[in-house]
Motif scaffolding. Structure first.
Motif, PDB file in Angstrom:
ATOM      1  N   PRO A  17       0.713  -1.276  -0.187  1.00 40.41           N
ATOM      2  CA  PRO A  17       0.009  -0.150  -0.050  1.00 40.41           C
ATOM      3  C   PRO A  17       0.835   1.477   0.018  1.00 40.41           C
ATOM      4  O   PRO A  17       2.032   1.015   0.467  1.00 40.41           O
ATOM      5  CB  PRO A  17      -0.838  -0.176   1.302  1.00 40.41           C
ATOM      6  N   PRO A  18       0.273   2.393  -0.702  1.00 39.05           N
ATOM      7  CA  PRO A  18       0.632   3.518  -0.462  1.00 39.05           C
ATOM      8  C   PRO A  18       0.788   4.238   0.928  1.00 39.05           C
ATOM      9  O   PRO A  18      -0.018   3.895   1.507  1.00 39.05           O
ATOM     10  CB  PRO A  18       0.281   4.512  -1.667  1.00 39.05           C
ATOM     11  N   VAL A  19       1.613   5.553   1.031  1.00 40.01           N
ATOM     12  CA  VAL A  19       1.151   6.268   2.161  1.00 40.01           C
ATOM     13  C   VAL A  19      -0.202   6.732   2.368  1.00 40.01           C
ATOM     14  O   VAL A  19      -0.750   7.194   1.246  1.00 40.01           O
ATOM     15  CB  VAL A  19       2.230   7.634   2.267  1.00 40.01           C
ATOM     16  N   ALA A  20      -0.807   6.775   3.380  1.00 43.45           N
ATOM     17  CA  ALA A  20      -2.252   6.898   3.362  1.00 43.45           C
ATOM     18  C   ALA A  20      -2.310   8.402   3.086  1.00 43.45           C
ATOM     19  O   ALA A  20      -1.384   9.388   3.358  1.00 43.45           O
ATOM     20  CB  ALA A  20      -2.817   6.652   5.050  1.00 43.45           C
ATOM     21  N   LEU A  21      -3.650   8.862   2.392  1.00 42.72           N
ATOM     22  CA  LEU A  21      -3.767  10.294   2.048  1.00 42.72           C
ATOM     23  C   LEU A  21      -4.261  11.115   3.412  1.00 42.72           C
ATOM     24  O   LEU A  21      -4.423  10.397   4.460  1.00 42.72           O
ATOM     25  CB  LEU A  21      -5.033  10.425   1.232  1.00 42.72           C
ATOM     26  N   GLY A  22      -4.141  12.265   3.544  1.00 39.90           N
ATOM     27  CA  GLY A  22      -4.268  13.070   4.862  1.00 39.90           C
ATOM     28  C   GLY A  22      -5.898  13.385   4.879  1.00 39.90           C
ATOM     29  O   GLY A  22      -6.056  13.743   6.136  1.00 39.90           O
ATOM     30  N   VAL A  23      -6.734  13.172   4.048  1.00 33.62           N
ATOM     31  CA  VAL A  23      -7.983  13.428   4.020  1.00 33.62           C
ATOM     32  C   VAL A  23      -8.578  12.244   3.363  1.00 33.62           C
ATOM     33  O   VAL A  23      -8.049  11.483   2.470  1.00 33.62           O
ATOM     34  CB  VAL A  23      -8.440  14.686   3.380  1.00 33.62           C
ATOM     35  N   PRO A  24      -9.942  11.930   3.739  1.00 34.40           N
ATOM     36  CA  PRO A  24     -10.607  10.833   2.890  1.00 34.40           C
ATOM     37  C   PRO A  24     -10.947  11.205   1.627  1.00 34.40           C
ATOM     38  O   PRO A  24     -11.353  12.443   1.206  1.00 34.40           O
ATOM     39  CB  PRO A  24     -12.026  10.674   3.589  1.00 34.40           C
ATOM     40  N   THR A  25     -11.190  10.257   0.625  1.00 38.94           N
ATOM     41  CA  THR A  25     -11.557  10.519  -0.687  1.00 38.94           C
ATOM     42  C   THR A  25     -12.527   8.957  -1.122  1.00 38.94           C
ATOM     43  O   THR A  25     -12.455   8.162  -0.411  1.00 38.94           O
ATOM     44  CB  THR A  25     -10.629  10.444  -1.628  1.00 38.94           C
ATOM     45  N   VAL A  26     -12.854   8.945  -2.296  1.00 41.79           N
ATOM     46  CA  VAL A  26     -13.842   8.114  -2.944  1.00 41.79           C
ATOM     47  C   VAL A  26     -13.014   7.544  -4.341  1.00 41.79           C
ATOM     48  O   VAL A  26     -12.808   8.005  -5.309  1.00 41.79           O
ATOM     49  CB  VAL A  26     -15.248   8.801  -3.219  1.00 41.79           C
ATOM     50  N   ASP A  27     -13.124   6.117  -4.321  1.00 33.83           N
ATOM     51  CA  ASP A  27     -13.077   5.780  -5.549  1.00 33.83           C
ATOM     52  C   ASP A  27     -14.193   5.585  -6.385  1.00 33.83           C
ATOM     53  O   ASP A  27     -15.195   4.646  -6.086  1.00 33.83           O
ATOM     54  CB  ASP A  27     -12.317   4.186  -5.379  1.00 33.83           C
ATOM     55  N   SER A  28     -14.326   6.186  -7.480  1.00 33.13           N
ATOM     56  CA  SER A  28     -15.624   6.680  -8.089  1.00 33.13           C
ATOM     57  C   SER A  28     -16.019   5.375  -9.256  1.00 33.13           C
ATOM     58  O   SER A  28     -16.910   5.464  -9.647  1.00 33.13           O
ATOM     59  CB  SER A  28     -15.762   8.062  -8.695  1.00 33.13           C
ATOM     60  N   HIS A  29     -14.639   4.460  -9.291  1.00 37.68           N
ATOM     61  CA  HIS A  29     -15.321   3.540 -10.427  1.00 37.68           C
ATOM     62  C   HIS A  29     -14.082   2.240  -9.963  1.00 37.68           C
ATOM     63  O   HIS A  29     -12.841   2.416 -10.298  1.00 37.68           O
ATOM     64  CB  HIS A  29     -14.853   4.159 -11.798  1.00 37.68           C
ATOM     65  N   THR A  30     -14.670   1.191  -9.665  1.00 37.97           N
ATOM     66  CA  THR A  30     -13.908   0.066  -9.565  1.00 37.97           C
ATOM     67  C   THR A  30     -14.665  -1.256  -9.859  1.00 37.97           C
ATOM     68  O   THR A  30     -15.704  -1.178 -10.057  1.00 37.97           O
ATOM     69  CB  THR A  30     -13.249  -0.065  -7.999  1.00 37.97           C
ATOM     70  N   HIS A  31     -14.012  -2.484  -9.924  1.00 33.88           N
ATOM     71  CA  HIS A  31     -14.623  -3.620 -10.205  1.00 33.88           C
ATOM     72  C   HIS A  31     -14.290  -4.666  -9.043  1.00 33.88           C
ATOM     73  O   HIS A  31     -13.351  -5.368  -9.179  1.00 33.88           O
ATOM     74  CB  HIS A  31     -14.319  -4.228 -11.581  1.00 33.88           C
ATOM     75  N   LEU A  32     -15.023  -4.500  -8.066  1.00 38.03           N
ATOM     76  CA  LEU A  32     -14.677  -5.395  -6.967  1.00 38.03           C
ATOM     77  C   LEU A  32     -14.804  -7.138  -7.350  1.00 38.03           C
ATOM     78  O   LEU A  32     -13.789  -7.650  -6.756  1.00 38.03           O
ATOM     79  CB  LEU A  32     -15.449  -5.006  -5.652  1.00 38.03           C
ATOM     80  N   ASP A  33     -15.849  -7.312  -8.283  1.00 40.60           N
ATOM     81  CA  ASP A  33     -15.608  -8.856  -8.497  1.00 40.60           C
ATOM     82  C   ASP A  33     -14.443  -9.222  -9.347  1.00 40.60           C
ATOM     83  O   ASP A  33     -13.855 -10.202  -9.206  1.00 40.60           O
ATOM     84  CB  ASP A  33     -16.957  -9.125  -9.276  1.00 40.60           C
ATOM     85  N   ALA A  34     -14.040  -8.350 -10.217  1.00 45.19           N
ATOM     86  CA  ALA A  34     -12.907  -8.757 -11.150  1.00 45.19           C
ATOM     87  C   ALA A  34     -11.380  -8.540 -10.243  1.00 45.19           C
ATOM     88  O   ALA A  34     -10.562  -9.153 -10.590  1.00 45.19           O
ATOM     89  CB  ALA A  34     -12.688  -7.623 -12.350  1.00 45.19           C
ATOM     90  N   CYS A  35     -11.548  -8.021  -8.974  1.00 45.01           N
ATOM     91  CA  CYS A  35     -10.694  -7.808  -8.126  1.00 45.01           C
ATOM     92  C   CYS A  35     -10.410  -8.961  -7.304  1.00 45.01           C
ATOM     93  O   CYS A  35      -9.462  -9.065  -6.521  1.00 45.01           O
ATOM     94  CB  CYS A  35     -10.678  -6.605  -6.932  1.00 45.01           C
TER      95      CYS A  35
END
Length: 280
Positions: A17-35
């Motif tokens: 994993p990368p260093v965590a962001l300092g504030v929250p954000t949203v992944d607006s497009h992912t394919h959890l099934d394909a992951c």
């Protein structure tokens, strides 16, 4: 651990994993099934990995009917997950009325925040352009009837995508997932009120046109995404992607725009909450 996550579609294992962001954000497009997510436990584990780097929510996207069913289930399994359902343009060679009816029923679910991904893909020849355009028009109409955002897949088809949106009349909210156009197209989309979502390719060294587009888009008109397990950002291009990889893309966009990564992450979160009606 993320470094041993399921590798997707022949890719090398996902990176640490990368260093965590300092504030929250949203992944607006992912394919959890394909992951590699199959069960509720898989979905929770993927979102726990994302939350550890401050990617606190994700929209999981359907490519086909099975994917749509999974996306809705996943969104009910974990409150951090929302769904988008549609038939991918490469899956439109033969679509039955029954398939359209089930997509529409799934799209009405309150956990579904967009109709997508739909659009045109002229890179592959899995579905003829005529069939793709017919189903794209149907999805545009569905999004308007349901009052939900339209999430667009546009590959090598910029002119026709924009033309069909004009001909059909675009829904109130249109999102270009993994925007792949240049600065001129970005200006046209912004002028039309569309939202542009940027994925890993914006970090690739040879993506000069895309990088110009990412710089000019106003702060209230962009989203960030992984499109996991695809399009892993630099410096891990070619490895399997997951929502927890999003900070690399956020930091790449921030460097291009000359602002702190937290500014990009926060703007993308606020835009996702507005576009998809996620609430604060």
């Amino acid at each position: 651990m993320p470094g041993t996550a399921v590798s997707g579609h022949g890719r090398r294992a996902a990176p640490d994993p990368p260093v965590a962001l300092g504030v929250p954000t949203v992944d607006s497009h992912t394919h959890l099934d394909a992951c590699g997510c199959v069960t509720a436990e898989d979905v929770r584990a993927a979102m726990d990995r994302a939350a550890a780097v401050n990617v606190t929510r994700a929209v999981t996207i359907a490519d086909d009917l099975d994917g749509a069913r999974f996306a809705v289930r996943a969104a009910h399994w974990d409150d951090r997950v929302h769904a988008a359902v549609a038939l991918h343009p490469t899956r439109t060679a033969a679509v039955s009325d029954a398939e359209r009816a089930e997509i529409e029923e799934l799209a009405r679910d309150p956990r579904v925040v967009a109709v997508g991904e739909t659009g045109l893909d002229y890179h592959w020849d899995h579905s003829p352009p005529e069939a793709q355009q017919r189903e794209f028009r149907w999805h545009i109409d569905l999004a308007k009837r349901l009052g939900k955002p339209l999430m667009i897949h546009d590959r090598d088809a910029h002119a026709d995508v924009l033309r069909l949106l004009r001909e059909e009349g675009a829904p109130e909210t249109v999102v270009f997932h993994c925007f792949s156009g240049d600065a001129a197209m970005a200006r046209e989309c912004v002028d039309a009120g569309y939202v542009l979502s940027f994925a890993g390719p914006v970090t690739f060294r040879n993506s000069h046109d895309l990088q110009e587009a990412a710089v000019l888009v106003p702060e209230d008109a962009f989203l960030v995404e992984t499109d996991a397990p695809f399009l892993t950002p630099h410096p891990h291009r070619g490895r399997a992607n997951e929502p927890y990889c999003l900070p690399w893309t956020v930091r790449g966009i921030a460097a291009l725009r000359g602002v702190p990564a937290e500014d990009v992450a926060d703007a993308a979160r606020r835009n996702a909450e507005r576009v998809f009606g996620l609430g604060a």
